[in-house]
Design a protein around this motif. Structure first.
Motif, mmCIF file in Angstrom:
data_model
loop_
_atom_site.group_PDB
_atom_site.id
_atom_site.type_symbol
_atom_site.label_atom_id
_atom_site.label_comp_id
_atom_site.label_asym_id
_atom_site.label_seq_id
_atom_site.Cartn_x
_atom_site.Cartn_y
_atom_site.Cartn_z
ATOM 1 N N GLN A 100 169.753 98.551 -30.848
ATOM 2 C CA GLN A 100 170.230 97.174 -30.728
ATOM 3 C C GLN A 100 170.181 96.703 -29.278
ATOM 4 O OE1 GLN A 100 174.167 96.623 -32.263
ATOM 5 N NE2 GLN A 100 174.156 94.388 -31.984
ATOM 6 N N GLN A 101 170.574 97.565 -28.347
ATOM 7 C CA GLN A 101 170.514 97.200 -26.935
ATOM 8 C C GLN A 101 169.079 96.993 -26.486
ATOM 9 O OE1 GLN A 101 172.583 100.268 -24.811
ATOM 10 N NE2 GLN A 101 174.611 99.686 -25.597
ATOM 11 N N ASP A 102 168.160 97.841 -26.976
ATOM 12 C CA ASP A 102 166.753 97.672 -26.622
ATOM 13 C C ASP A 102 166.215 96.347 -27.166
ATOM 14 O OD1 ASP A 102 166.879 100.112 -25.385
ATOM 15 O OD2 ASP A 102 165.947 101.229 -27.041
ATOM 16 N N ALA A 103 166.626 95.972 -28.404
ATOM 17 C CA ALA A 103 166.170 94.702 -28.982
ATOM 18 C C ALA A 103 166.708 93.514 -28.190
ATOM 19 C CB ALA A 103 166.606 94.608 -30.446
ATOM 20 N N GLN A 104 167.991 93.578 -27.805
ATOM 21 C CA GLN A 104 168.558 92.503 -26.998
ATOM 22 C C GLN A 104 167.877 92.399 -25.639
ATOM 23 O OE1 GLN A 104 172.740 93.297 -26.830
ATOM 24 N NE2 GLN A 104 173.123 92.691 -28.971
ATOM 25 N N ILE B 40 159.989 109.314 -36.730
ATOM 26 C CA ILE B 40 159.862 110.029 -35.470
ATOM 27 C C ILE B 40 161.172 110.715 -35.088
ATOM 28 C CG2 ILE B 40 159.256 109.851 -33.039
ATOM 29 C CD1 ILE B 40 156.953 109.390 -34.946
ATOM 30 N N ASP B 41 162.286 110.006 -35.176
ATOM 31 C CA ASP B 41 163.569 110.575 -34.743
ATOM 32 C C ASP B 41 163.947 111.821 -35.542
ATOM 33 O OD1 ASP B 41 163.651 108.631 -32.874
ATOM 34 O OD2 ASP B 41 165.238 107.439 -33.806
ATOM 35 N N PRO B 42 163.961 111.790 -36.891
ATOM 36 C CA PRO B 42 164.294 113.020 -37.632
ATOM 37 C C PRO B 42 163.320 114.155 -37.365
ATOM 38 C CG PRO B 42 164.483 111.105 -39.053
ATOM 39 C CD PRO B 42 163.813 110.636 -37.800
ATOM 40 N N ASN C 89 174.174 118.014 -27.190
ATOM 41 C CA ASN C 89 173.338 117.167 -26.343
ATOM 42 C C ASN C 89 172.471 116.211 -27.146
ATOM 43 O OD1 ASN C 89 174.348 118.458 -24.081
ATOM 44 N ND2 ASN C 89 172.693 119.949 -23.993
ATOM 45 N N LEU C 90 172.583 116.232 -28.469
ATOM 46 C CA LEU C 90 171.846 115.301 -29.318
ATOM 47 C C LEU C 90 172.701 114.069 -29.595
ATOM 48 C CD1 LEU C 90 170.239 117.732 -31.940
ATOM 49 C CD2 LEU C 90 169.126 116.663 -29.983
ATOM 50 N N THR C 91 172.063 112.923 -29.630
ATOM 51 C CA THR C 91 172.790 111.689 -29.936
ATOM 52 C C THR C 91 173.033 111.578 -31.435
ATOM 53 O OG1 THR C 91 170.697 110.471 -30.104
ATOM 54 C CG2 THR C 91 171.797 110.510 -27.948
ATOM 55 N N THR C 92 174.088 110.847 -31.800
ATOM 56 C CA THR C 92 174.402 110.624 -33.206
ATOM 57 C C THR C 92 173.593 109.446 -33.743
ATOM 58 O OG1 THR C 92 176.242 109.163 -32.662
ATOM 59 C CG2 THR C 92 176.718 111.521 -32.844
ATOM 60 N N ALA C 93 173.669 109.246 -35.066
ATOM 61 C CA ALA C 93 172.954 108.122 -35.677
ATOM 62 C C ALA C 93 173.502 106.797 -35.171
ATOM 63 C CB ALA C 93 173.068 108.213 -37.192
ATOM 64 N N ARG D 227 172.163 106.153 -31.705
ATOM 65 C CA ARG D 227 170.766 105.732 -31.724
ATOM 66 C C ARG D 227 170.632 104.300 -32.219
ATOM 67 N NH1 ARG D 227 170.280 111.131 -33.538
ATOM 68 N NH2 ARG D 227 170.185 110.480 -35.720
ATOM 69 N N ALA D 228 171.450 103.902 -33.227
ATOM 70 C CA ALA D 228 171.414 102.521 -33.715
ATOM 71 C C ALA D 228 171.882 101.557 -32.633
ATOM 72 C CB ALA D 228 172.285 102.390 -34.970
ATOM 73 N N GLU D 229 172.927 101.949 -31.912
ATOM 74 C CA GLU D 229 173.408 101.109 -30.817
ATOM 75 C C GLU D 229 172.364 100.980 -29.717
ATOM 76 O OE1 GLU D 229 177.191 100.936 -27.670
ATOM 77 O OE2 GLU D 229 177.086 102.464 -29.247
ATOM 78 N N GLN D 230 171.678 102.074 -29.421
ATOM 79 C CA GLN D 230 170.623 102.016 -28.424
ATOM 80 C C GLN D 230 169.474 101.121 -28.870
ATOM 81 O OE1 GLN D 230 170.788 103.449 -25.372
ATOM 82 N NE2 GLN D 230 168.857 102.399 -24.894
#
Length: 526
Positions: free
Chosen positions: A493-497, A464-466, A481-485, A488-491
């Motif tokens: 991880q935060q969503d999982a926590q 979905i992201d690509p 204005n686009l987020t980096t990889a 997105r990985a950090e986000q």
């Protein structure tokens, strides 16, 4: 090394037959439509140019058509630099480097785009677009000063002779312009002028003089060479080399074997001539209706030369009636209603051919929203046949030229080579956006289909992201204005926590209730 003026003159004369063959068609366009675009070199200043035009439909429509081309193709922020297909493929496995390169090119784009905001670009493009609607336009792009780093100069196409290349391109541009001796010296203060020019500079500084500008492609040097020569001397006044061409000479359409192009005006010329003829005949018929045409018997009494047409005048005639009829009798007036019907139909045809697809005025018949929407959608397909040529002969060359000038003035750190393979120009104007929307429809429709069948199937088959990032980039979304990889990985991880914490908080009341129940049962001895 100075250019050989004699060789340049021979090369210009060899290209002149192309100009001579195209000139009759260009003259018709200048006489009936582009009445204010003919050069003053041959006609002089202050010439009456409306004496052959009896209908203003084409001259007014062409102004709107050129303005529409400017808004659809090169509005503010009409392009962005991005990795080409070869470089994007090489960086496909490293999204961080790809996004860093895209961000770097976007910064270069933001700097070079400001060079188009001086107002001179808009004026020059509109003037060039008027000539382009006849088939071929010409604009000279030169380095400027601190106030205007880039100078854009629209040149009348009847002053330019083009030399065709082996692949249908233009390899030589020869421009002849009339300047005064003083203005030529001011334009090239460090120029190497000959003795005749210096004598004229002392005796007649305001004398008009032809100045020849030769711009040719040197295959051995892989450079464009521009040489300037005053008509009174046979030496080169100034010479410069550049990696990019100082000119853009776009052609709207091109007939195989021809160097000059053909445009909407050439296609509409039959209707334009017919409307002008019909309007002229209608005016003549109206004049006949007002003043009339009379027949007179040659009886030696009535003399038309001695019969003044004025109120209260008396004419000497042999008779006013009788068996033989009156001496003077008025012919039947012509009918002009049929010609007006033809004119109205052809005027609509001319407006459509010259891209004057304006909406109906407020006082006109009410049109439905569906009809207006269809007319607006049709506008995006009007340039379908010429879009590729307009991009390759206007947008890409002008961005290359401005980028080179920006590097020479140290406005950008790197001299970027825009070859459309490693680094390319993506057009993000409204016209290109309309085409990009069709390309991203395949992605969006595919996602909608999978979501309708089974959302789990969509998550299994599609990244979905690509996919969404490709859609945003195709629509010209800013890279910054686009987020980096990593972001997105950090986000993720935060969503999982956060989800894990929510589960723990939901499980805590149940555990507390179970412990309280056990304690109560122990107290009652169960």
């Amino acid at each position: 090394m100075a250019s050989d003026v004699a060789a340049l003159k021979k090369r210009r004369e060899a290209a002149r037959p192309n100009y001579d063959a195209h000139k009759p068609m260009l003259d018709d366009a200048l006489d009936y439509v582009l009445i204010h675009r003919r050069s003053t070199r041959d006609t002089g200043k202050g010439e009456e140019r409306q004496n052959r035009v009896y209908d203003l439909t084409a001259p007014m429509a062409i102004m709107r058509g050129a303005g529409r081309l400017h808004q659809d193709l090169v509005p503010p922020g009409f392009y962005k630099l991005e990795p080409g297909p070869v470089l994007a493929l090489a960086l496909k496995g490293d999204p961080n480097r790809e996004q860093a390169l895209r961000l770097q090119l976007e910064n270069v784009t933001s700097i070079t785009a400001t060079l188009f905001e001086t107002g001179e670009w808009d004026t020059a493009f509109h003037e060039m677009a008027l000539d382009l609607m006849a088939g071929t336009g010409a604009m000279l792009i030169l380095p400027g000063d601190d106030e205007k780093p880039v100078r854009f100069c629209a040149v009348a196409i009847d002053e330019v002779i083009l030399e065709g290349g082996p692949y249908g391109d233009v390899t030589g541009i020869f421009w002849t312009r009339t300047w005064t001796v003083r203005s030529l010296r001011e334009a090239y203060p460090k120029g190497k002028f000959g003795l005749k020019f210096k004598e004229l500079e002392k005796t007649s500084p305001e004398k008009p003089m032809d100045c020849h500008v030769y711009t040719i492609w040197e295959p051995k040097k892989r450079r464009w060479v521009m040489a300037v020569q005053a008509d009174c001397d046979d030496n080169v006044v100034a010479e410069a080399e550049s990696r990019t061409c100082p000119w853009i000479t776009p052609r709207y359409y091109r007939v195989p074997g021809e160097v000059y192009g053909r445009g909407p005006i050439t296609q509409a010329l039959p209707a334009i001539r017919t409307v002008n003829t019909a309007q002229r005949l209608a005016l003549q018929a109206a004049a006949i209706v007002l003043s009339g045409i009379y027949t007179a018997v040659d009886d030696g009494v009535f003399n038309p030369a001695q019969a003044p047409v004025a109120p209260g005048a008396f004419w000497k005639v042999a008779r006013n009636g009788g068996v033989m009829g009156p001496t003077i009798q008025r012919l039947q007036d012509p009918r002009i209603d049929l010609s007006q019907i033809i004119v109205k139909e052809l005027q609509v045809t001319i407006q459509g051919a010259l891209l004057d697809a304006t909406l109906p005025p407020d006082g006109a018949a009410v049109r439905s929203a569906t009809e207006i929407l269809e007319r607006v959608k049709r506008m995006s397909s009007d340039y379908t046949g010429a879009f590729g040529r307009l991009v390759s002969e206007i947008v890409v060359p002008v961005v290359r030229r401005v980028t080179e000038i920006a590097y020479s003035r140290q406005l950008i750190p790197d001299n970027i080579s825009i070859d459309q393979l490693l680094v390319r120009v993506r057009v993000v104007s409204p016209l290109a956006q309309a085409r990009q929307v069709r390309e991203v429809e395949a992605i969006t429709q595919g996602l909608q289909l999978l979501a309708a069948i089974d959302p789990r199937l969509m998550l299994r088959l599609v990244q979905i992201d690509p996919a969404m990032i490709d859609v945003l980039r195709a629509l010209g979304f800013p890279e910054r204005n686009l987020t980096t990889a990593e972001q997105r990985a950090e986000q993720d991880q935060q969503d999982a926590q956060a989800a894990q914490m929510a589960q723990m908080m939901a499980a805590a009341p149940a555990a507390k209730d179970a412990a309280q129940a056990v304690s109560t049962a122990a107290q009652i001895g169960v």
